[in-house]
Design an enzyme around this catalytic site. Structure first.
Site: not given
Length: 462
Positions: A269, A312
């Protein structure tokens, strides 16, 4: 010490399948460690195999050893294939073994027709120029019915280019392009590092969900860069400090001196400019790049450094924009689940006098890098529509496919353009949710100063 060799039936199976094995088998540290754990290979044997200069030679060395390593060697090898996600080769061997053991009617080989392992001198001609793996039907006459689990696993192989061999560079192409591009002669080509964070600490990082399918990306990258002749190190689920220590150790390896490039893949992430450790703390990407710059990593000066970031870069979801005068909709491939200084001016008089030998050439602080990002700045790829748990993320899927099919004759910057093009055409499929038909867009940045060809499976004689 092993007192007897492999069963004759198993020897015949290996011999019959040798052409396909020599072409498609990925012999890496994970497979070798599995065979060592089963006491099929000694430490000396493992070192000799991994010391071979190319992946084909490693396969060749292993296949020569296995028939001499006892009656358990065949079953242990098959188990190792499963552990390293080489299911198509596992099926090839087990189905062929069943055919030989039951003597079922089918393709028969006279002794003079039995396939043999290609010699080192002729192996390059045998690695045919094909974008498709050889079908198991060439060796197996009758196929047993698959279980539901096997069918799902096989559909992954069929739908993804994960098992398509990396296409080889031709000698003519190498000779035509090697002088205008980065040097890429070393074998191995370089070291590669993969850090994959899949499971996060629920106490320290309660907002970071497990990255289901992330382990598929890890395996895809391990396979493709092994086939591209990189020595891989894979780490799973590291804290931010653990990632930092791992990258520091990797960047300081003295072996970089004899290598022509390096690869770093980070999967986690993230936010703009940073990725999460499993403890919810952030590792800044600028620090990662700094670790490999010309000041901090002198052994890689003037050598290409490749980075691939699957994470991300923000919170904004791309819902897409309707194309004017375009088709009604983009063809959605399948249901996807995505991952929730200034140049110094030299002394003109010194140049004119030819006295440059007294002056050491200066390099910019950071150069010769290329970095592929799975998303644009500010873009989120954390919704449930964009990373397939069976095939992995869009970005890694497309990168894998392009490297396997195009690295033979395309430099990396153009490969990344093709990755962008394919991702632009994809859209999420999640009917009834806000993520249905959502989009993703990858990008890359580059400070490369030459074309970067990987010249797969080509070994220069110089």
């Amino acid at each position: 010490m092993l007192e007897c060799g492999m069963l004759d039936r198993d020897k015949l199976t290996l011999k019959t399948c040798s052409k396909i094995l020599c072409k498609q088998l990925v012999v890496d540290e994970l497979l070798i460690q599995s065979l060592q754990a089963d006491e099929i290979l000694t430490e000396a044997m493992a070192e000799n195999i991994m010391a071979a200069q190319t992946s084909q030679k490693r396969s060749w060395c292993l296949l020569l050893l296995l028939p001499k390593r006892g009656p358990r060697a065949f079953s242990s090898f098959c188990s190792a294939l499963q552990e390293t996600q080489q299911q198509h080769l596992y099926e090839l061997l087990t189905q062929s073994s069943e055919k030989d053991g039951k003597e079922t009617p089918g393709v028969r080989f006279r002794p003079e027709e039995e396939p043999v392992m290609p010699t080192i001198e002729k192996k390059r001609e045998r690695f045919i120029d094909s974008s498709l793996p050889l079908p198991t039907q060439e060796v197996v006459a009758a196929k047993r019915a698959r279980t539901q689990a096997e069918s799902m696993e096989f559909s992954l192989d069929a739908d993804s280019p994960i098992n398509t061999p990396v296409l080889p560079c031709s000698p003519d192409f190498y000779l035509s392009n090697c002088h205008q591009s980065y040097r890429m002669n070393s074998s191995p080509r370089g070291f590669a590092l993969v850090i994959s964070n899949v499971t996060f600490d629920p106490c320290a990082a309660p907002d970071l969900d497990p990255r289901k399918g992330g382990e598929v990306d890890e395996e895809v990258l391990r396979k493709v860069f092994t086939e591209l002749d990189y020595v891989l190190t894979v780490h799973r689920d590291l804290t931010a400090q653990g990632m930092k220590a791992c990258i520091e150790e990797f960047s300081r390896r003295p072996g970089h001196q004899t290598m022509d490039s390096c690869v770093v893949c980070l999967l986690s992430h993230g936010v703009e400019g940073a990725i999460y450790g499993t403890d919810g703390r952030l590792l800044q990407l600028d620090w990662v790049f700094e670790s490999f710059d010309n000041a901090h990593c002198p052994l890689l000066q003037n050598k290409p450094k490749m980075f691939f970031i699957q994470a991300c870069r923000g919170e904004e979801m791309d819902c897409g924009v309707e194309q004017m005068d375009g088709p009604g909709r983009t063809c959605s491939p399948s249901c996807e689940q995505r991952d929730a200084g200034r140049e110094g001016q030299g002394d003109a008089s010194a140049r004119q006098s030819g006295d440059m030998r007294r002056t050491r050439i200066k390099l910019p602080q950071r150069s010769d890098m290329i970095c592929g990002f799975a998303s644009l700045k500010g873009q989120s790829i954390c919704t449930a529509a964009m990373r397939n748990t069976k095939r992995g993320s869009w970005f890694v899927q497309e990168l894998n496919k392009m490297l396997r099919h195009r690295a033979r004759d395309t430099h990396l910057a153009d490969i990344m353009v093709q990755v962008n093009r394919h991702i632009k055409e994809r859209e999420g499929y999640a009917p009834g949710t806000a993520h249905h038909r959502c989009k993703e867009m990858s990008e890359f940045t580059s400070s490369l100063c030459k074309d970067l060809y990987l010249f797969p499976k080509y070994q220069s004689q110089y």
